[in-house]
Write an enzyme that holds these catalytic residues in place. Structure first.
Site, PDB file in Angstrom:
ATOM      1  N   THR A  46      -6.609  -2.805   0.234  1.00  0.00           N
ATOM      2  CA  THR A  46      -6.068  -3.413   1.460  1.00  0.00           C
ATOM      3  C   THR A  46      -6.803  -2.851   2.663  1.00  0.00           C
ATOM      4  OG1 THR A  46      -4.378  -1.687   1.655  1.00  0.00           O
ATOM      5  CG2 THR A  46      -3.741  -3.745   0.530  1.00  0.00           C
ATOM      6  N   ASN A  97      -6.776  -1.721   6.202  1.00  0.00           N
ATOM      7  CA  ASN A  97      -5.705  -1.261   7.100  1.00  0.00           C
ATOM      8  C   ASN A  97      -6.129  -1.466   8.560  1.00  0.00           C
ATOM      9  OD1 ASN A  97      -5.118  -0.191   4.510  1.00  0.00           O
ATOM     10  ND2 ASN A  97      -3.892   1.448   5.434  1.00  0.00           N
ATOM     11  N   GLU A 152      -1.536  -4.075   6.489  1.00  0.00           N
ATOM     12  CA  GLU A 152      -2.653  -4.027   5.539  1.00  0.00           C
ATOM     13  C   GLU A 152      -2.929  -5.428   5.027  1.00  0.00           C
ATOM     14  OE1 GLU A 152      -1.878  -1.351   2.277  1.00  0.00           O
ATOM     15  OE2 GLU A 152      -0.310  -0.376   3.430  1.00  0.00           O
TER      16      GLU A 152
HETATM   17  P1  ADP Z   1      -7.421   2.584   2.370  1.00  0.00           P
HETATM   18  O1  ADP Z   1      -6.141   3.298   2.093  1.00  0.00           O
HETATM   19  O2  ADP Z   1      -8.445   3.459   2.991  1.00  0.00           O
HETATM   20  O3  ADP Z   1      -7.175   1.301   3.126  1.00  0.00           O
HETATM   21  P2  ADP Z   1      -7.855   0.970  -0.025  1.00  0.00           P
HETATM   22  O4  ADP Z   1      -7.911   1.503  -1.411  1.00  0.00           O
HETATM   23  O5  ADP Z   1      -6.688   0.148   0.393  1.00  0.00           O
HETATM   24  O6  ADP Z   1      -8.029   2.210   0.935  1.00  0.00           O
HETATM   25  O7  ADP Z   1      -9.193   0.176   0.154  1.00  0.00           O
HETATM   26  C1  ADP Z   1      -9.409  -0.562   1.334  1.00  0.00           C
HETATM   27  C2  ADP Z   1     -10.865  -0.847   1.589  1.00  0.00           C
HETATM   28  O8  ADP Z   1     -11.442  -1.558   0.467  1.00  0.00           O
HETATM   29  C3  ADP Z   1     -11.024  -1.796   2.756  1.00  0.00           C
HETATM   30  O9  ADP Z   1     -11.055  -1.095   3.986  1.00  0.00           O
HETATM   31  C4  ADP Z   1     -12.357  -2.463   2.449  1.00  0.00           C
HETATM   32  O10 ADP Z   1     -13.422  -1.683   2.966  1.00  0.00           O
HETATM   33  C5  ADP Z   1     -12.424  -2.451   0.922  1.00  0.00           C
HETATM   34  N1  ADP Z   1     -12.152  -3.743   0.272  1.00  0.00           N
HETATM   35  C6  ADP Z   1     -12.884  -4.218  -0.778  1.00  0.00           C
HETATM   36  N2  ADP Z   1     -12.413  -5.404  -1.204  1.00  0.00           N
HETATM   37  C7  ADP Z   1     -11.340  -5.706  -0.416  1.00  0.00           C
HETATM   38  C8  ADP Z   1     -10.432  -6.829  -0.364  1.00  0.00           C
HETATM   39  N3  ADP Z   1     -10.545  -7.849  -1.217  1.00  0.00           N
HETATM   40  N4  ADP Z   1      -9.459  -6.813   0.587  1.00  0.00           N
HETATM   41  C9  ADP Z   1      -9.351  -5.773   1.430  1.00  0.00           C
HETATM   42  N5  ADP Z   1     -10.172  -4.690   1.438  1.00  0.00           N
HETATM   43  C10 ADP Z   1     -11.173  -4.642   0.525  1.00  0.00           C
HETATM   44  N1  RBF Z   2       4.598  -1.528  -0.902  1.00  0.00           N
HETATM   45  C1  RBF Z   2       5.906  -1.350  -1.128  1.00  0.00           C
HETATM   46  O1  RBF Z   2       6.364  -0.207  -1.168  1.00  0.00           O
HETATM   47  N2  RBF Z   2       6.763  -2.412  -1.290  1.00  0.00           N
HETATM   48  C2  RBF Z   2       6.333  -3.693  -1.267  1.00  0.00           C
HETATM   49  O2  RBF Z   2       7.138  -4.614  -1.411  1.00  0.00           O
HETATM   50  C3  RBF Z   2       4.932  -3.928  -1.065  1.00  0.00           C
HETATM   51  N3  RBF Z   2       4.428  -5.183  -1.056  1.00  0.00           N
HETATM   52  C4  RBF Z   2       3.100  -5.387  -0.863  1.00  0.00           C
HETATM   53  C5  RBF Z   2       2.592  -6.677  -0.870  1.00  0.00           C
HETATM   54  C6  RBF Z   2       1.239  -6.914  -0.683  1.00  0.00           C
HETATM   55  C7  RBF Z   2       0.712  -8.313  -0.725  1.00  0.00           C
HETATM   56  C8  RBF Z   2       0.351  -5.816  -0.488  1.00  0.00           C
HETATM   57  C9  RBF Z   2      -1.110  -6.044  -0.282  1.00  0.00           C
HETATM   58  C10 RBF Z   2       0.862  -4.531  -0.463  1.00  0.00           C
HETATM   59  C11 RBF Z   2       2.227  -4.298  -0.662  1.00  0.00           C
HETATM   60  N4  RBF Z   2       2.756  -3.007  -0.663  1.00  0.00           N
HETATM   61  C12 RBF Z   2       4.089  -2.800  -0.876  1.00  0.00           C
HETATM   62  C13 RBF Z   2       1.953  -1.908  -0.104  1.00  0.00           C
HETATM   63  C14 RBF Z   2       1.305  -1.006  -1.070  1.00  0.00           C
HETATM   64  O3  RBF Z   2       2.200   0.034  -1.344  1.00  0.00           O
HETATM   65  C15 RBF Z   2       0.072  -0.488  -0.311  1.00  0.00           C
HETATM   66  O4  RBF Z   2      -0.840  -1.538  -0.152  1.00  0.00           O
HETATM   67  C16 RBF Z   2      -0.562   0.668  -1.003  1.00  0.00           C
HETATM   68  O5  RBF Z   2       0.291   1.780  -0.867  1.00  0.00           O
HETATM   69  C17 RBF Z   2      -1.929   1.005  -0.428  1.00  0.00           C
HETATM   70  O6  RBF Z   2      -1.877   1.295   0.931  1.00  0.00           O
HETATM   71 MG    MG Z   3      -5.559   0.051   2.376  1.00  0.00          MG
END
Ligand code: ADP
Ligand code: RBF
Ligand code: MG
Length: 189
Positions: free
Chosen positions: A42, A44, A124
């Site tokens: 995701t 952020n 996110e």
């Molecule tokens: P963080 O906690 O640092 O956000 P994540 O594990 O959520 O770490 O990874 C997020 C990063 O992954 C994004 O900032 C982006 O650089 C990369 N990324 C790769 N593919 C995707 C995608 N399909 N959607 C969102 N972010 C993506």
């Molecule tokens: N985290 C939760 O604790 N509860 C949720 O219902 C929840 N729903 C999510 C739905 C989507 C589409 C996404 C992308 C994330 C969701 N998460 C939820 C957040 C998830 O915990 C978070 O993306 C990870 O902790 C990484 O930051």
């Molecule tokens: Mg993230």
């Protein structure tokens, strides 16, 4: 389509307060759990860069479109709170041929991630697209066109992953409707 007890019905077009659209926002580092623990990365976004109408939304899961733009900046290393190092490449490897710069469908979490017990809100975006590289430091402009469900707590990681996968299918199905699809071009340059 699978509908769950907590799901909102998807209307046949965006309904008040949607559509909401942002300016370009910075993509910052989080805890790194999305990819590493859930297999669902995701991007952020700092909440202070978002319009008030988005910050006023109830915590939950939403869908819309997102468009990325690289930032002209040298690479930098960012250190997470746990000490892990993350390369910020500012989107220099985003690939137009791969569709990385087109408007793409997105599911958004606006929430406190109760499963992980955060005490602050994060916004996110999981972009529904396969990227070849990360793009920390790039910018994203996105729309929110509808609500999928409230934020929930889970007893297992697997249950959270399963629900996010249903969110993705729900978003794709809604965004296929002409009345939502038209908003894709709202993000075009
Ligand atoms: P963080 O906690 O640092 O956000 P994540 O594990 O959520 O770490 O990874 C997020 C990063 O992954 C994004 O900032 C982006 O650089 C990369 N990324 C790769 N593919 C995707 C995608 N399909 N959607 C969102 N972010 C993506
Ligand atoms: N985290 C939760 O604790 N509860 C949720 O219902 C929840 N729903 C999510 C739905 C989507 C589409 C996404 C992308 C994330 C969701 N998460 C939820 C957040 C998830 O915990 C978070 O993306 C990870 O902790 C990484 O930051
Ligand atoms: Mg993230």
């Amino acid at each position: 389509m699978t509908r769950r007890a907590a799901d909102s019905p998807i209307p046949d077009k965006p309904e008040d307060p949607f559509p909401l659209v942002t300016d370009y926002c910075d993509i910052v580092g989080g805890f790194g759990r999305g990819s590493a623990e859930l297999g669902i990365p995701t991007a952020n976004i700092p909440v202070n860069q978002l319009p008030k109408a988005i910050n006023d939304l109830e915590l939950g899961v939403y869908f819309g479109f997102a468009k990325l733009r690289p930032v002209d900046h040298g690479e930098e290393v960012f250190t997470r709170k746990n000490g892990a190092k993350v390369l910020m490449n500012y989107g220099r490897n985003l690939d137009r041929q791969n569709g990385d710069l087109d408007p793409m469908p997105v599911v958004l979490s606006v929430g406190k991630n109760p499963f992980y017990g955060n005490d602050f809100k994060t916004v996110e975006l999981h972009i529904i697209h396969e990227f070849k590289d990360s793009f920390y430091g790039a910018q994203v402009k996105f729309s929110i066109l509808g609500h999928i469900r409230p934020e929930l707590n889970y007893t297992t990681k697997e249950a959270l992953i399963e629900d996010i996968n249903i969110d993705i299918l729900t978003a794709l199905e809604a965004l296929e409707m002409d009345s939502f699809k038209v908003y894709r071009s709202q993000l075009a340059d």
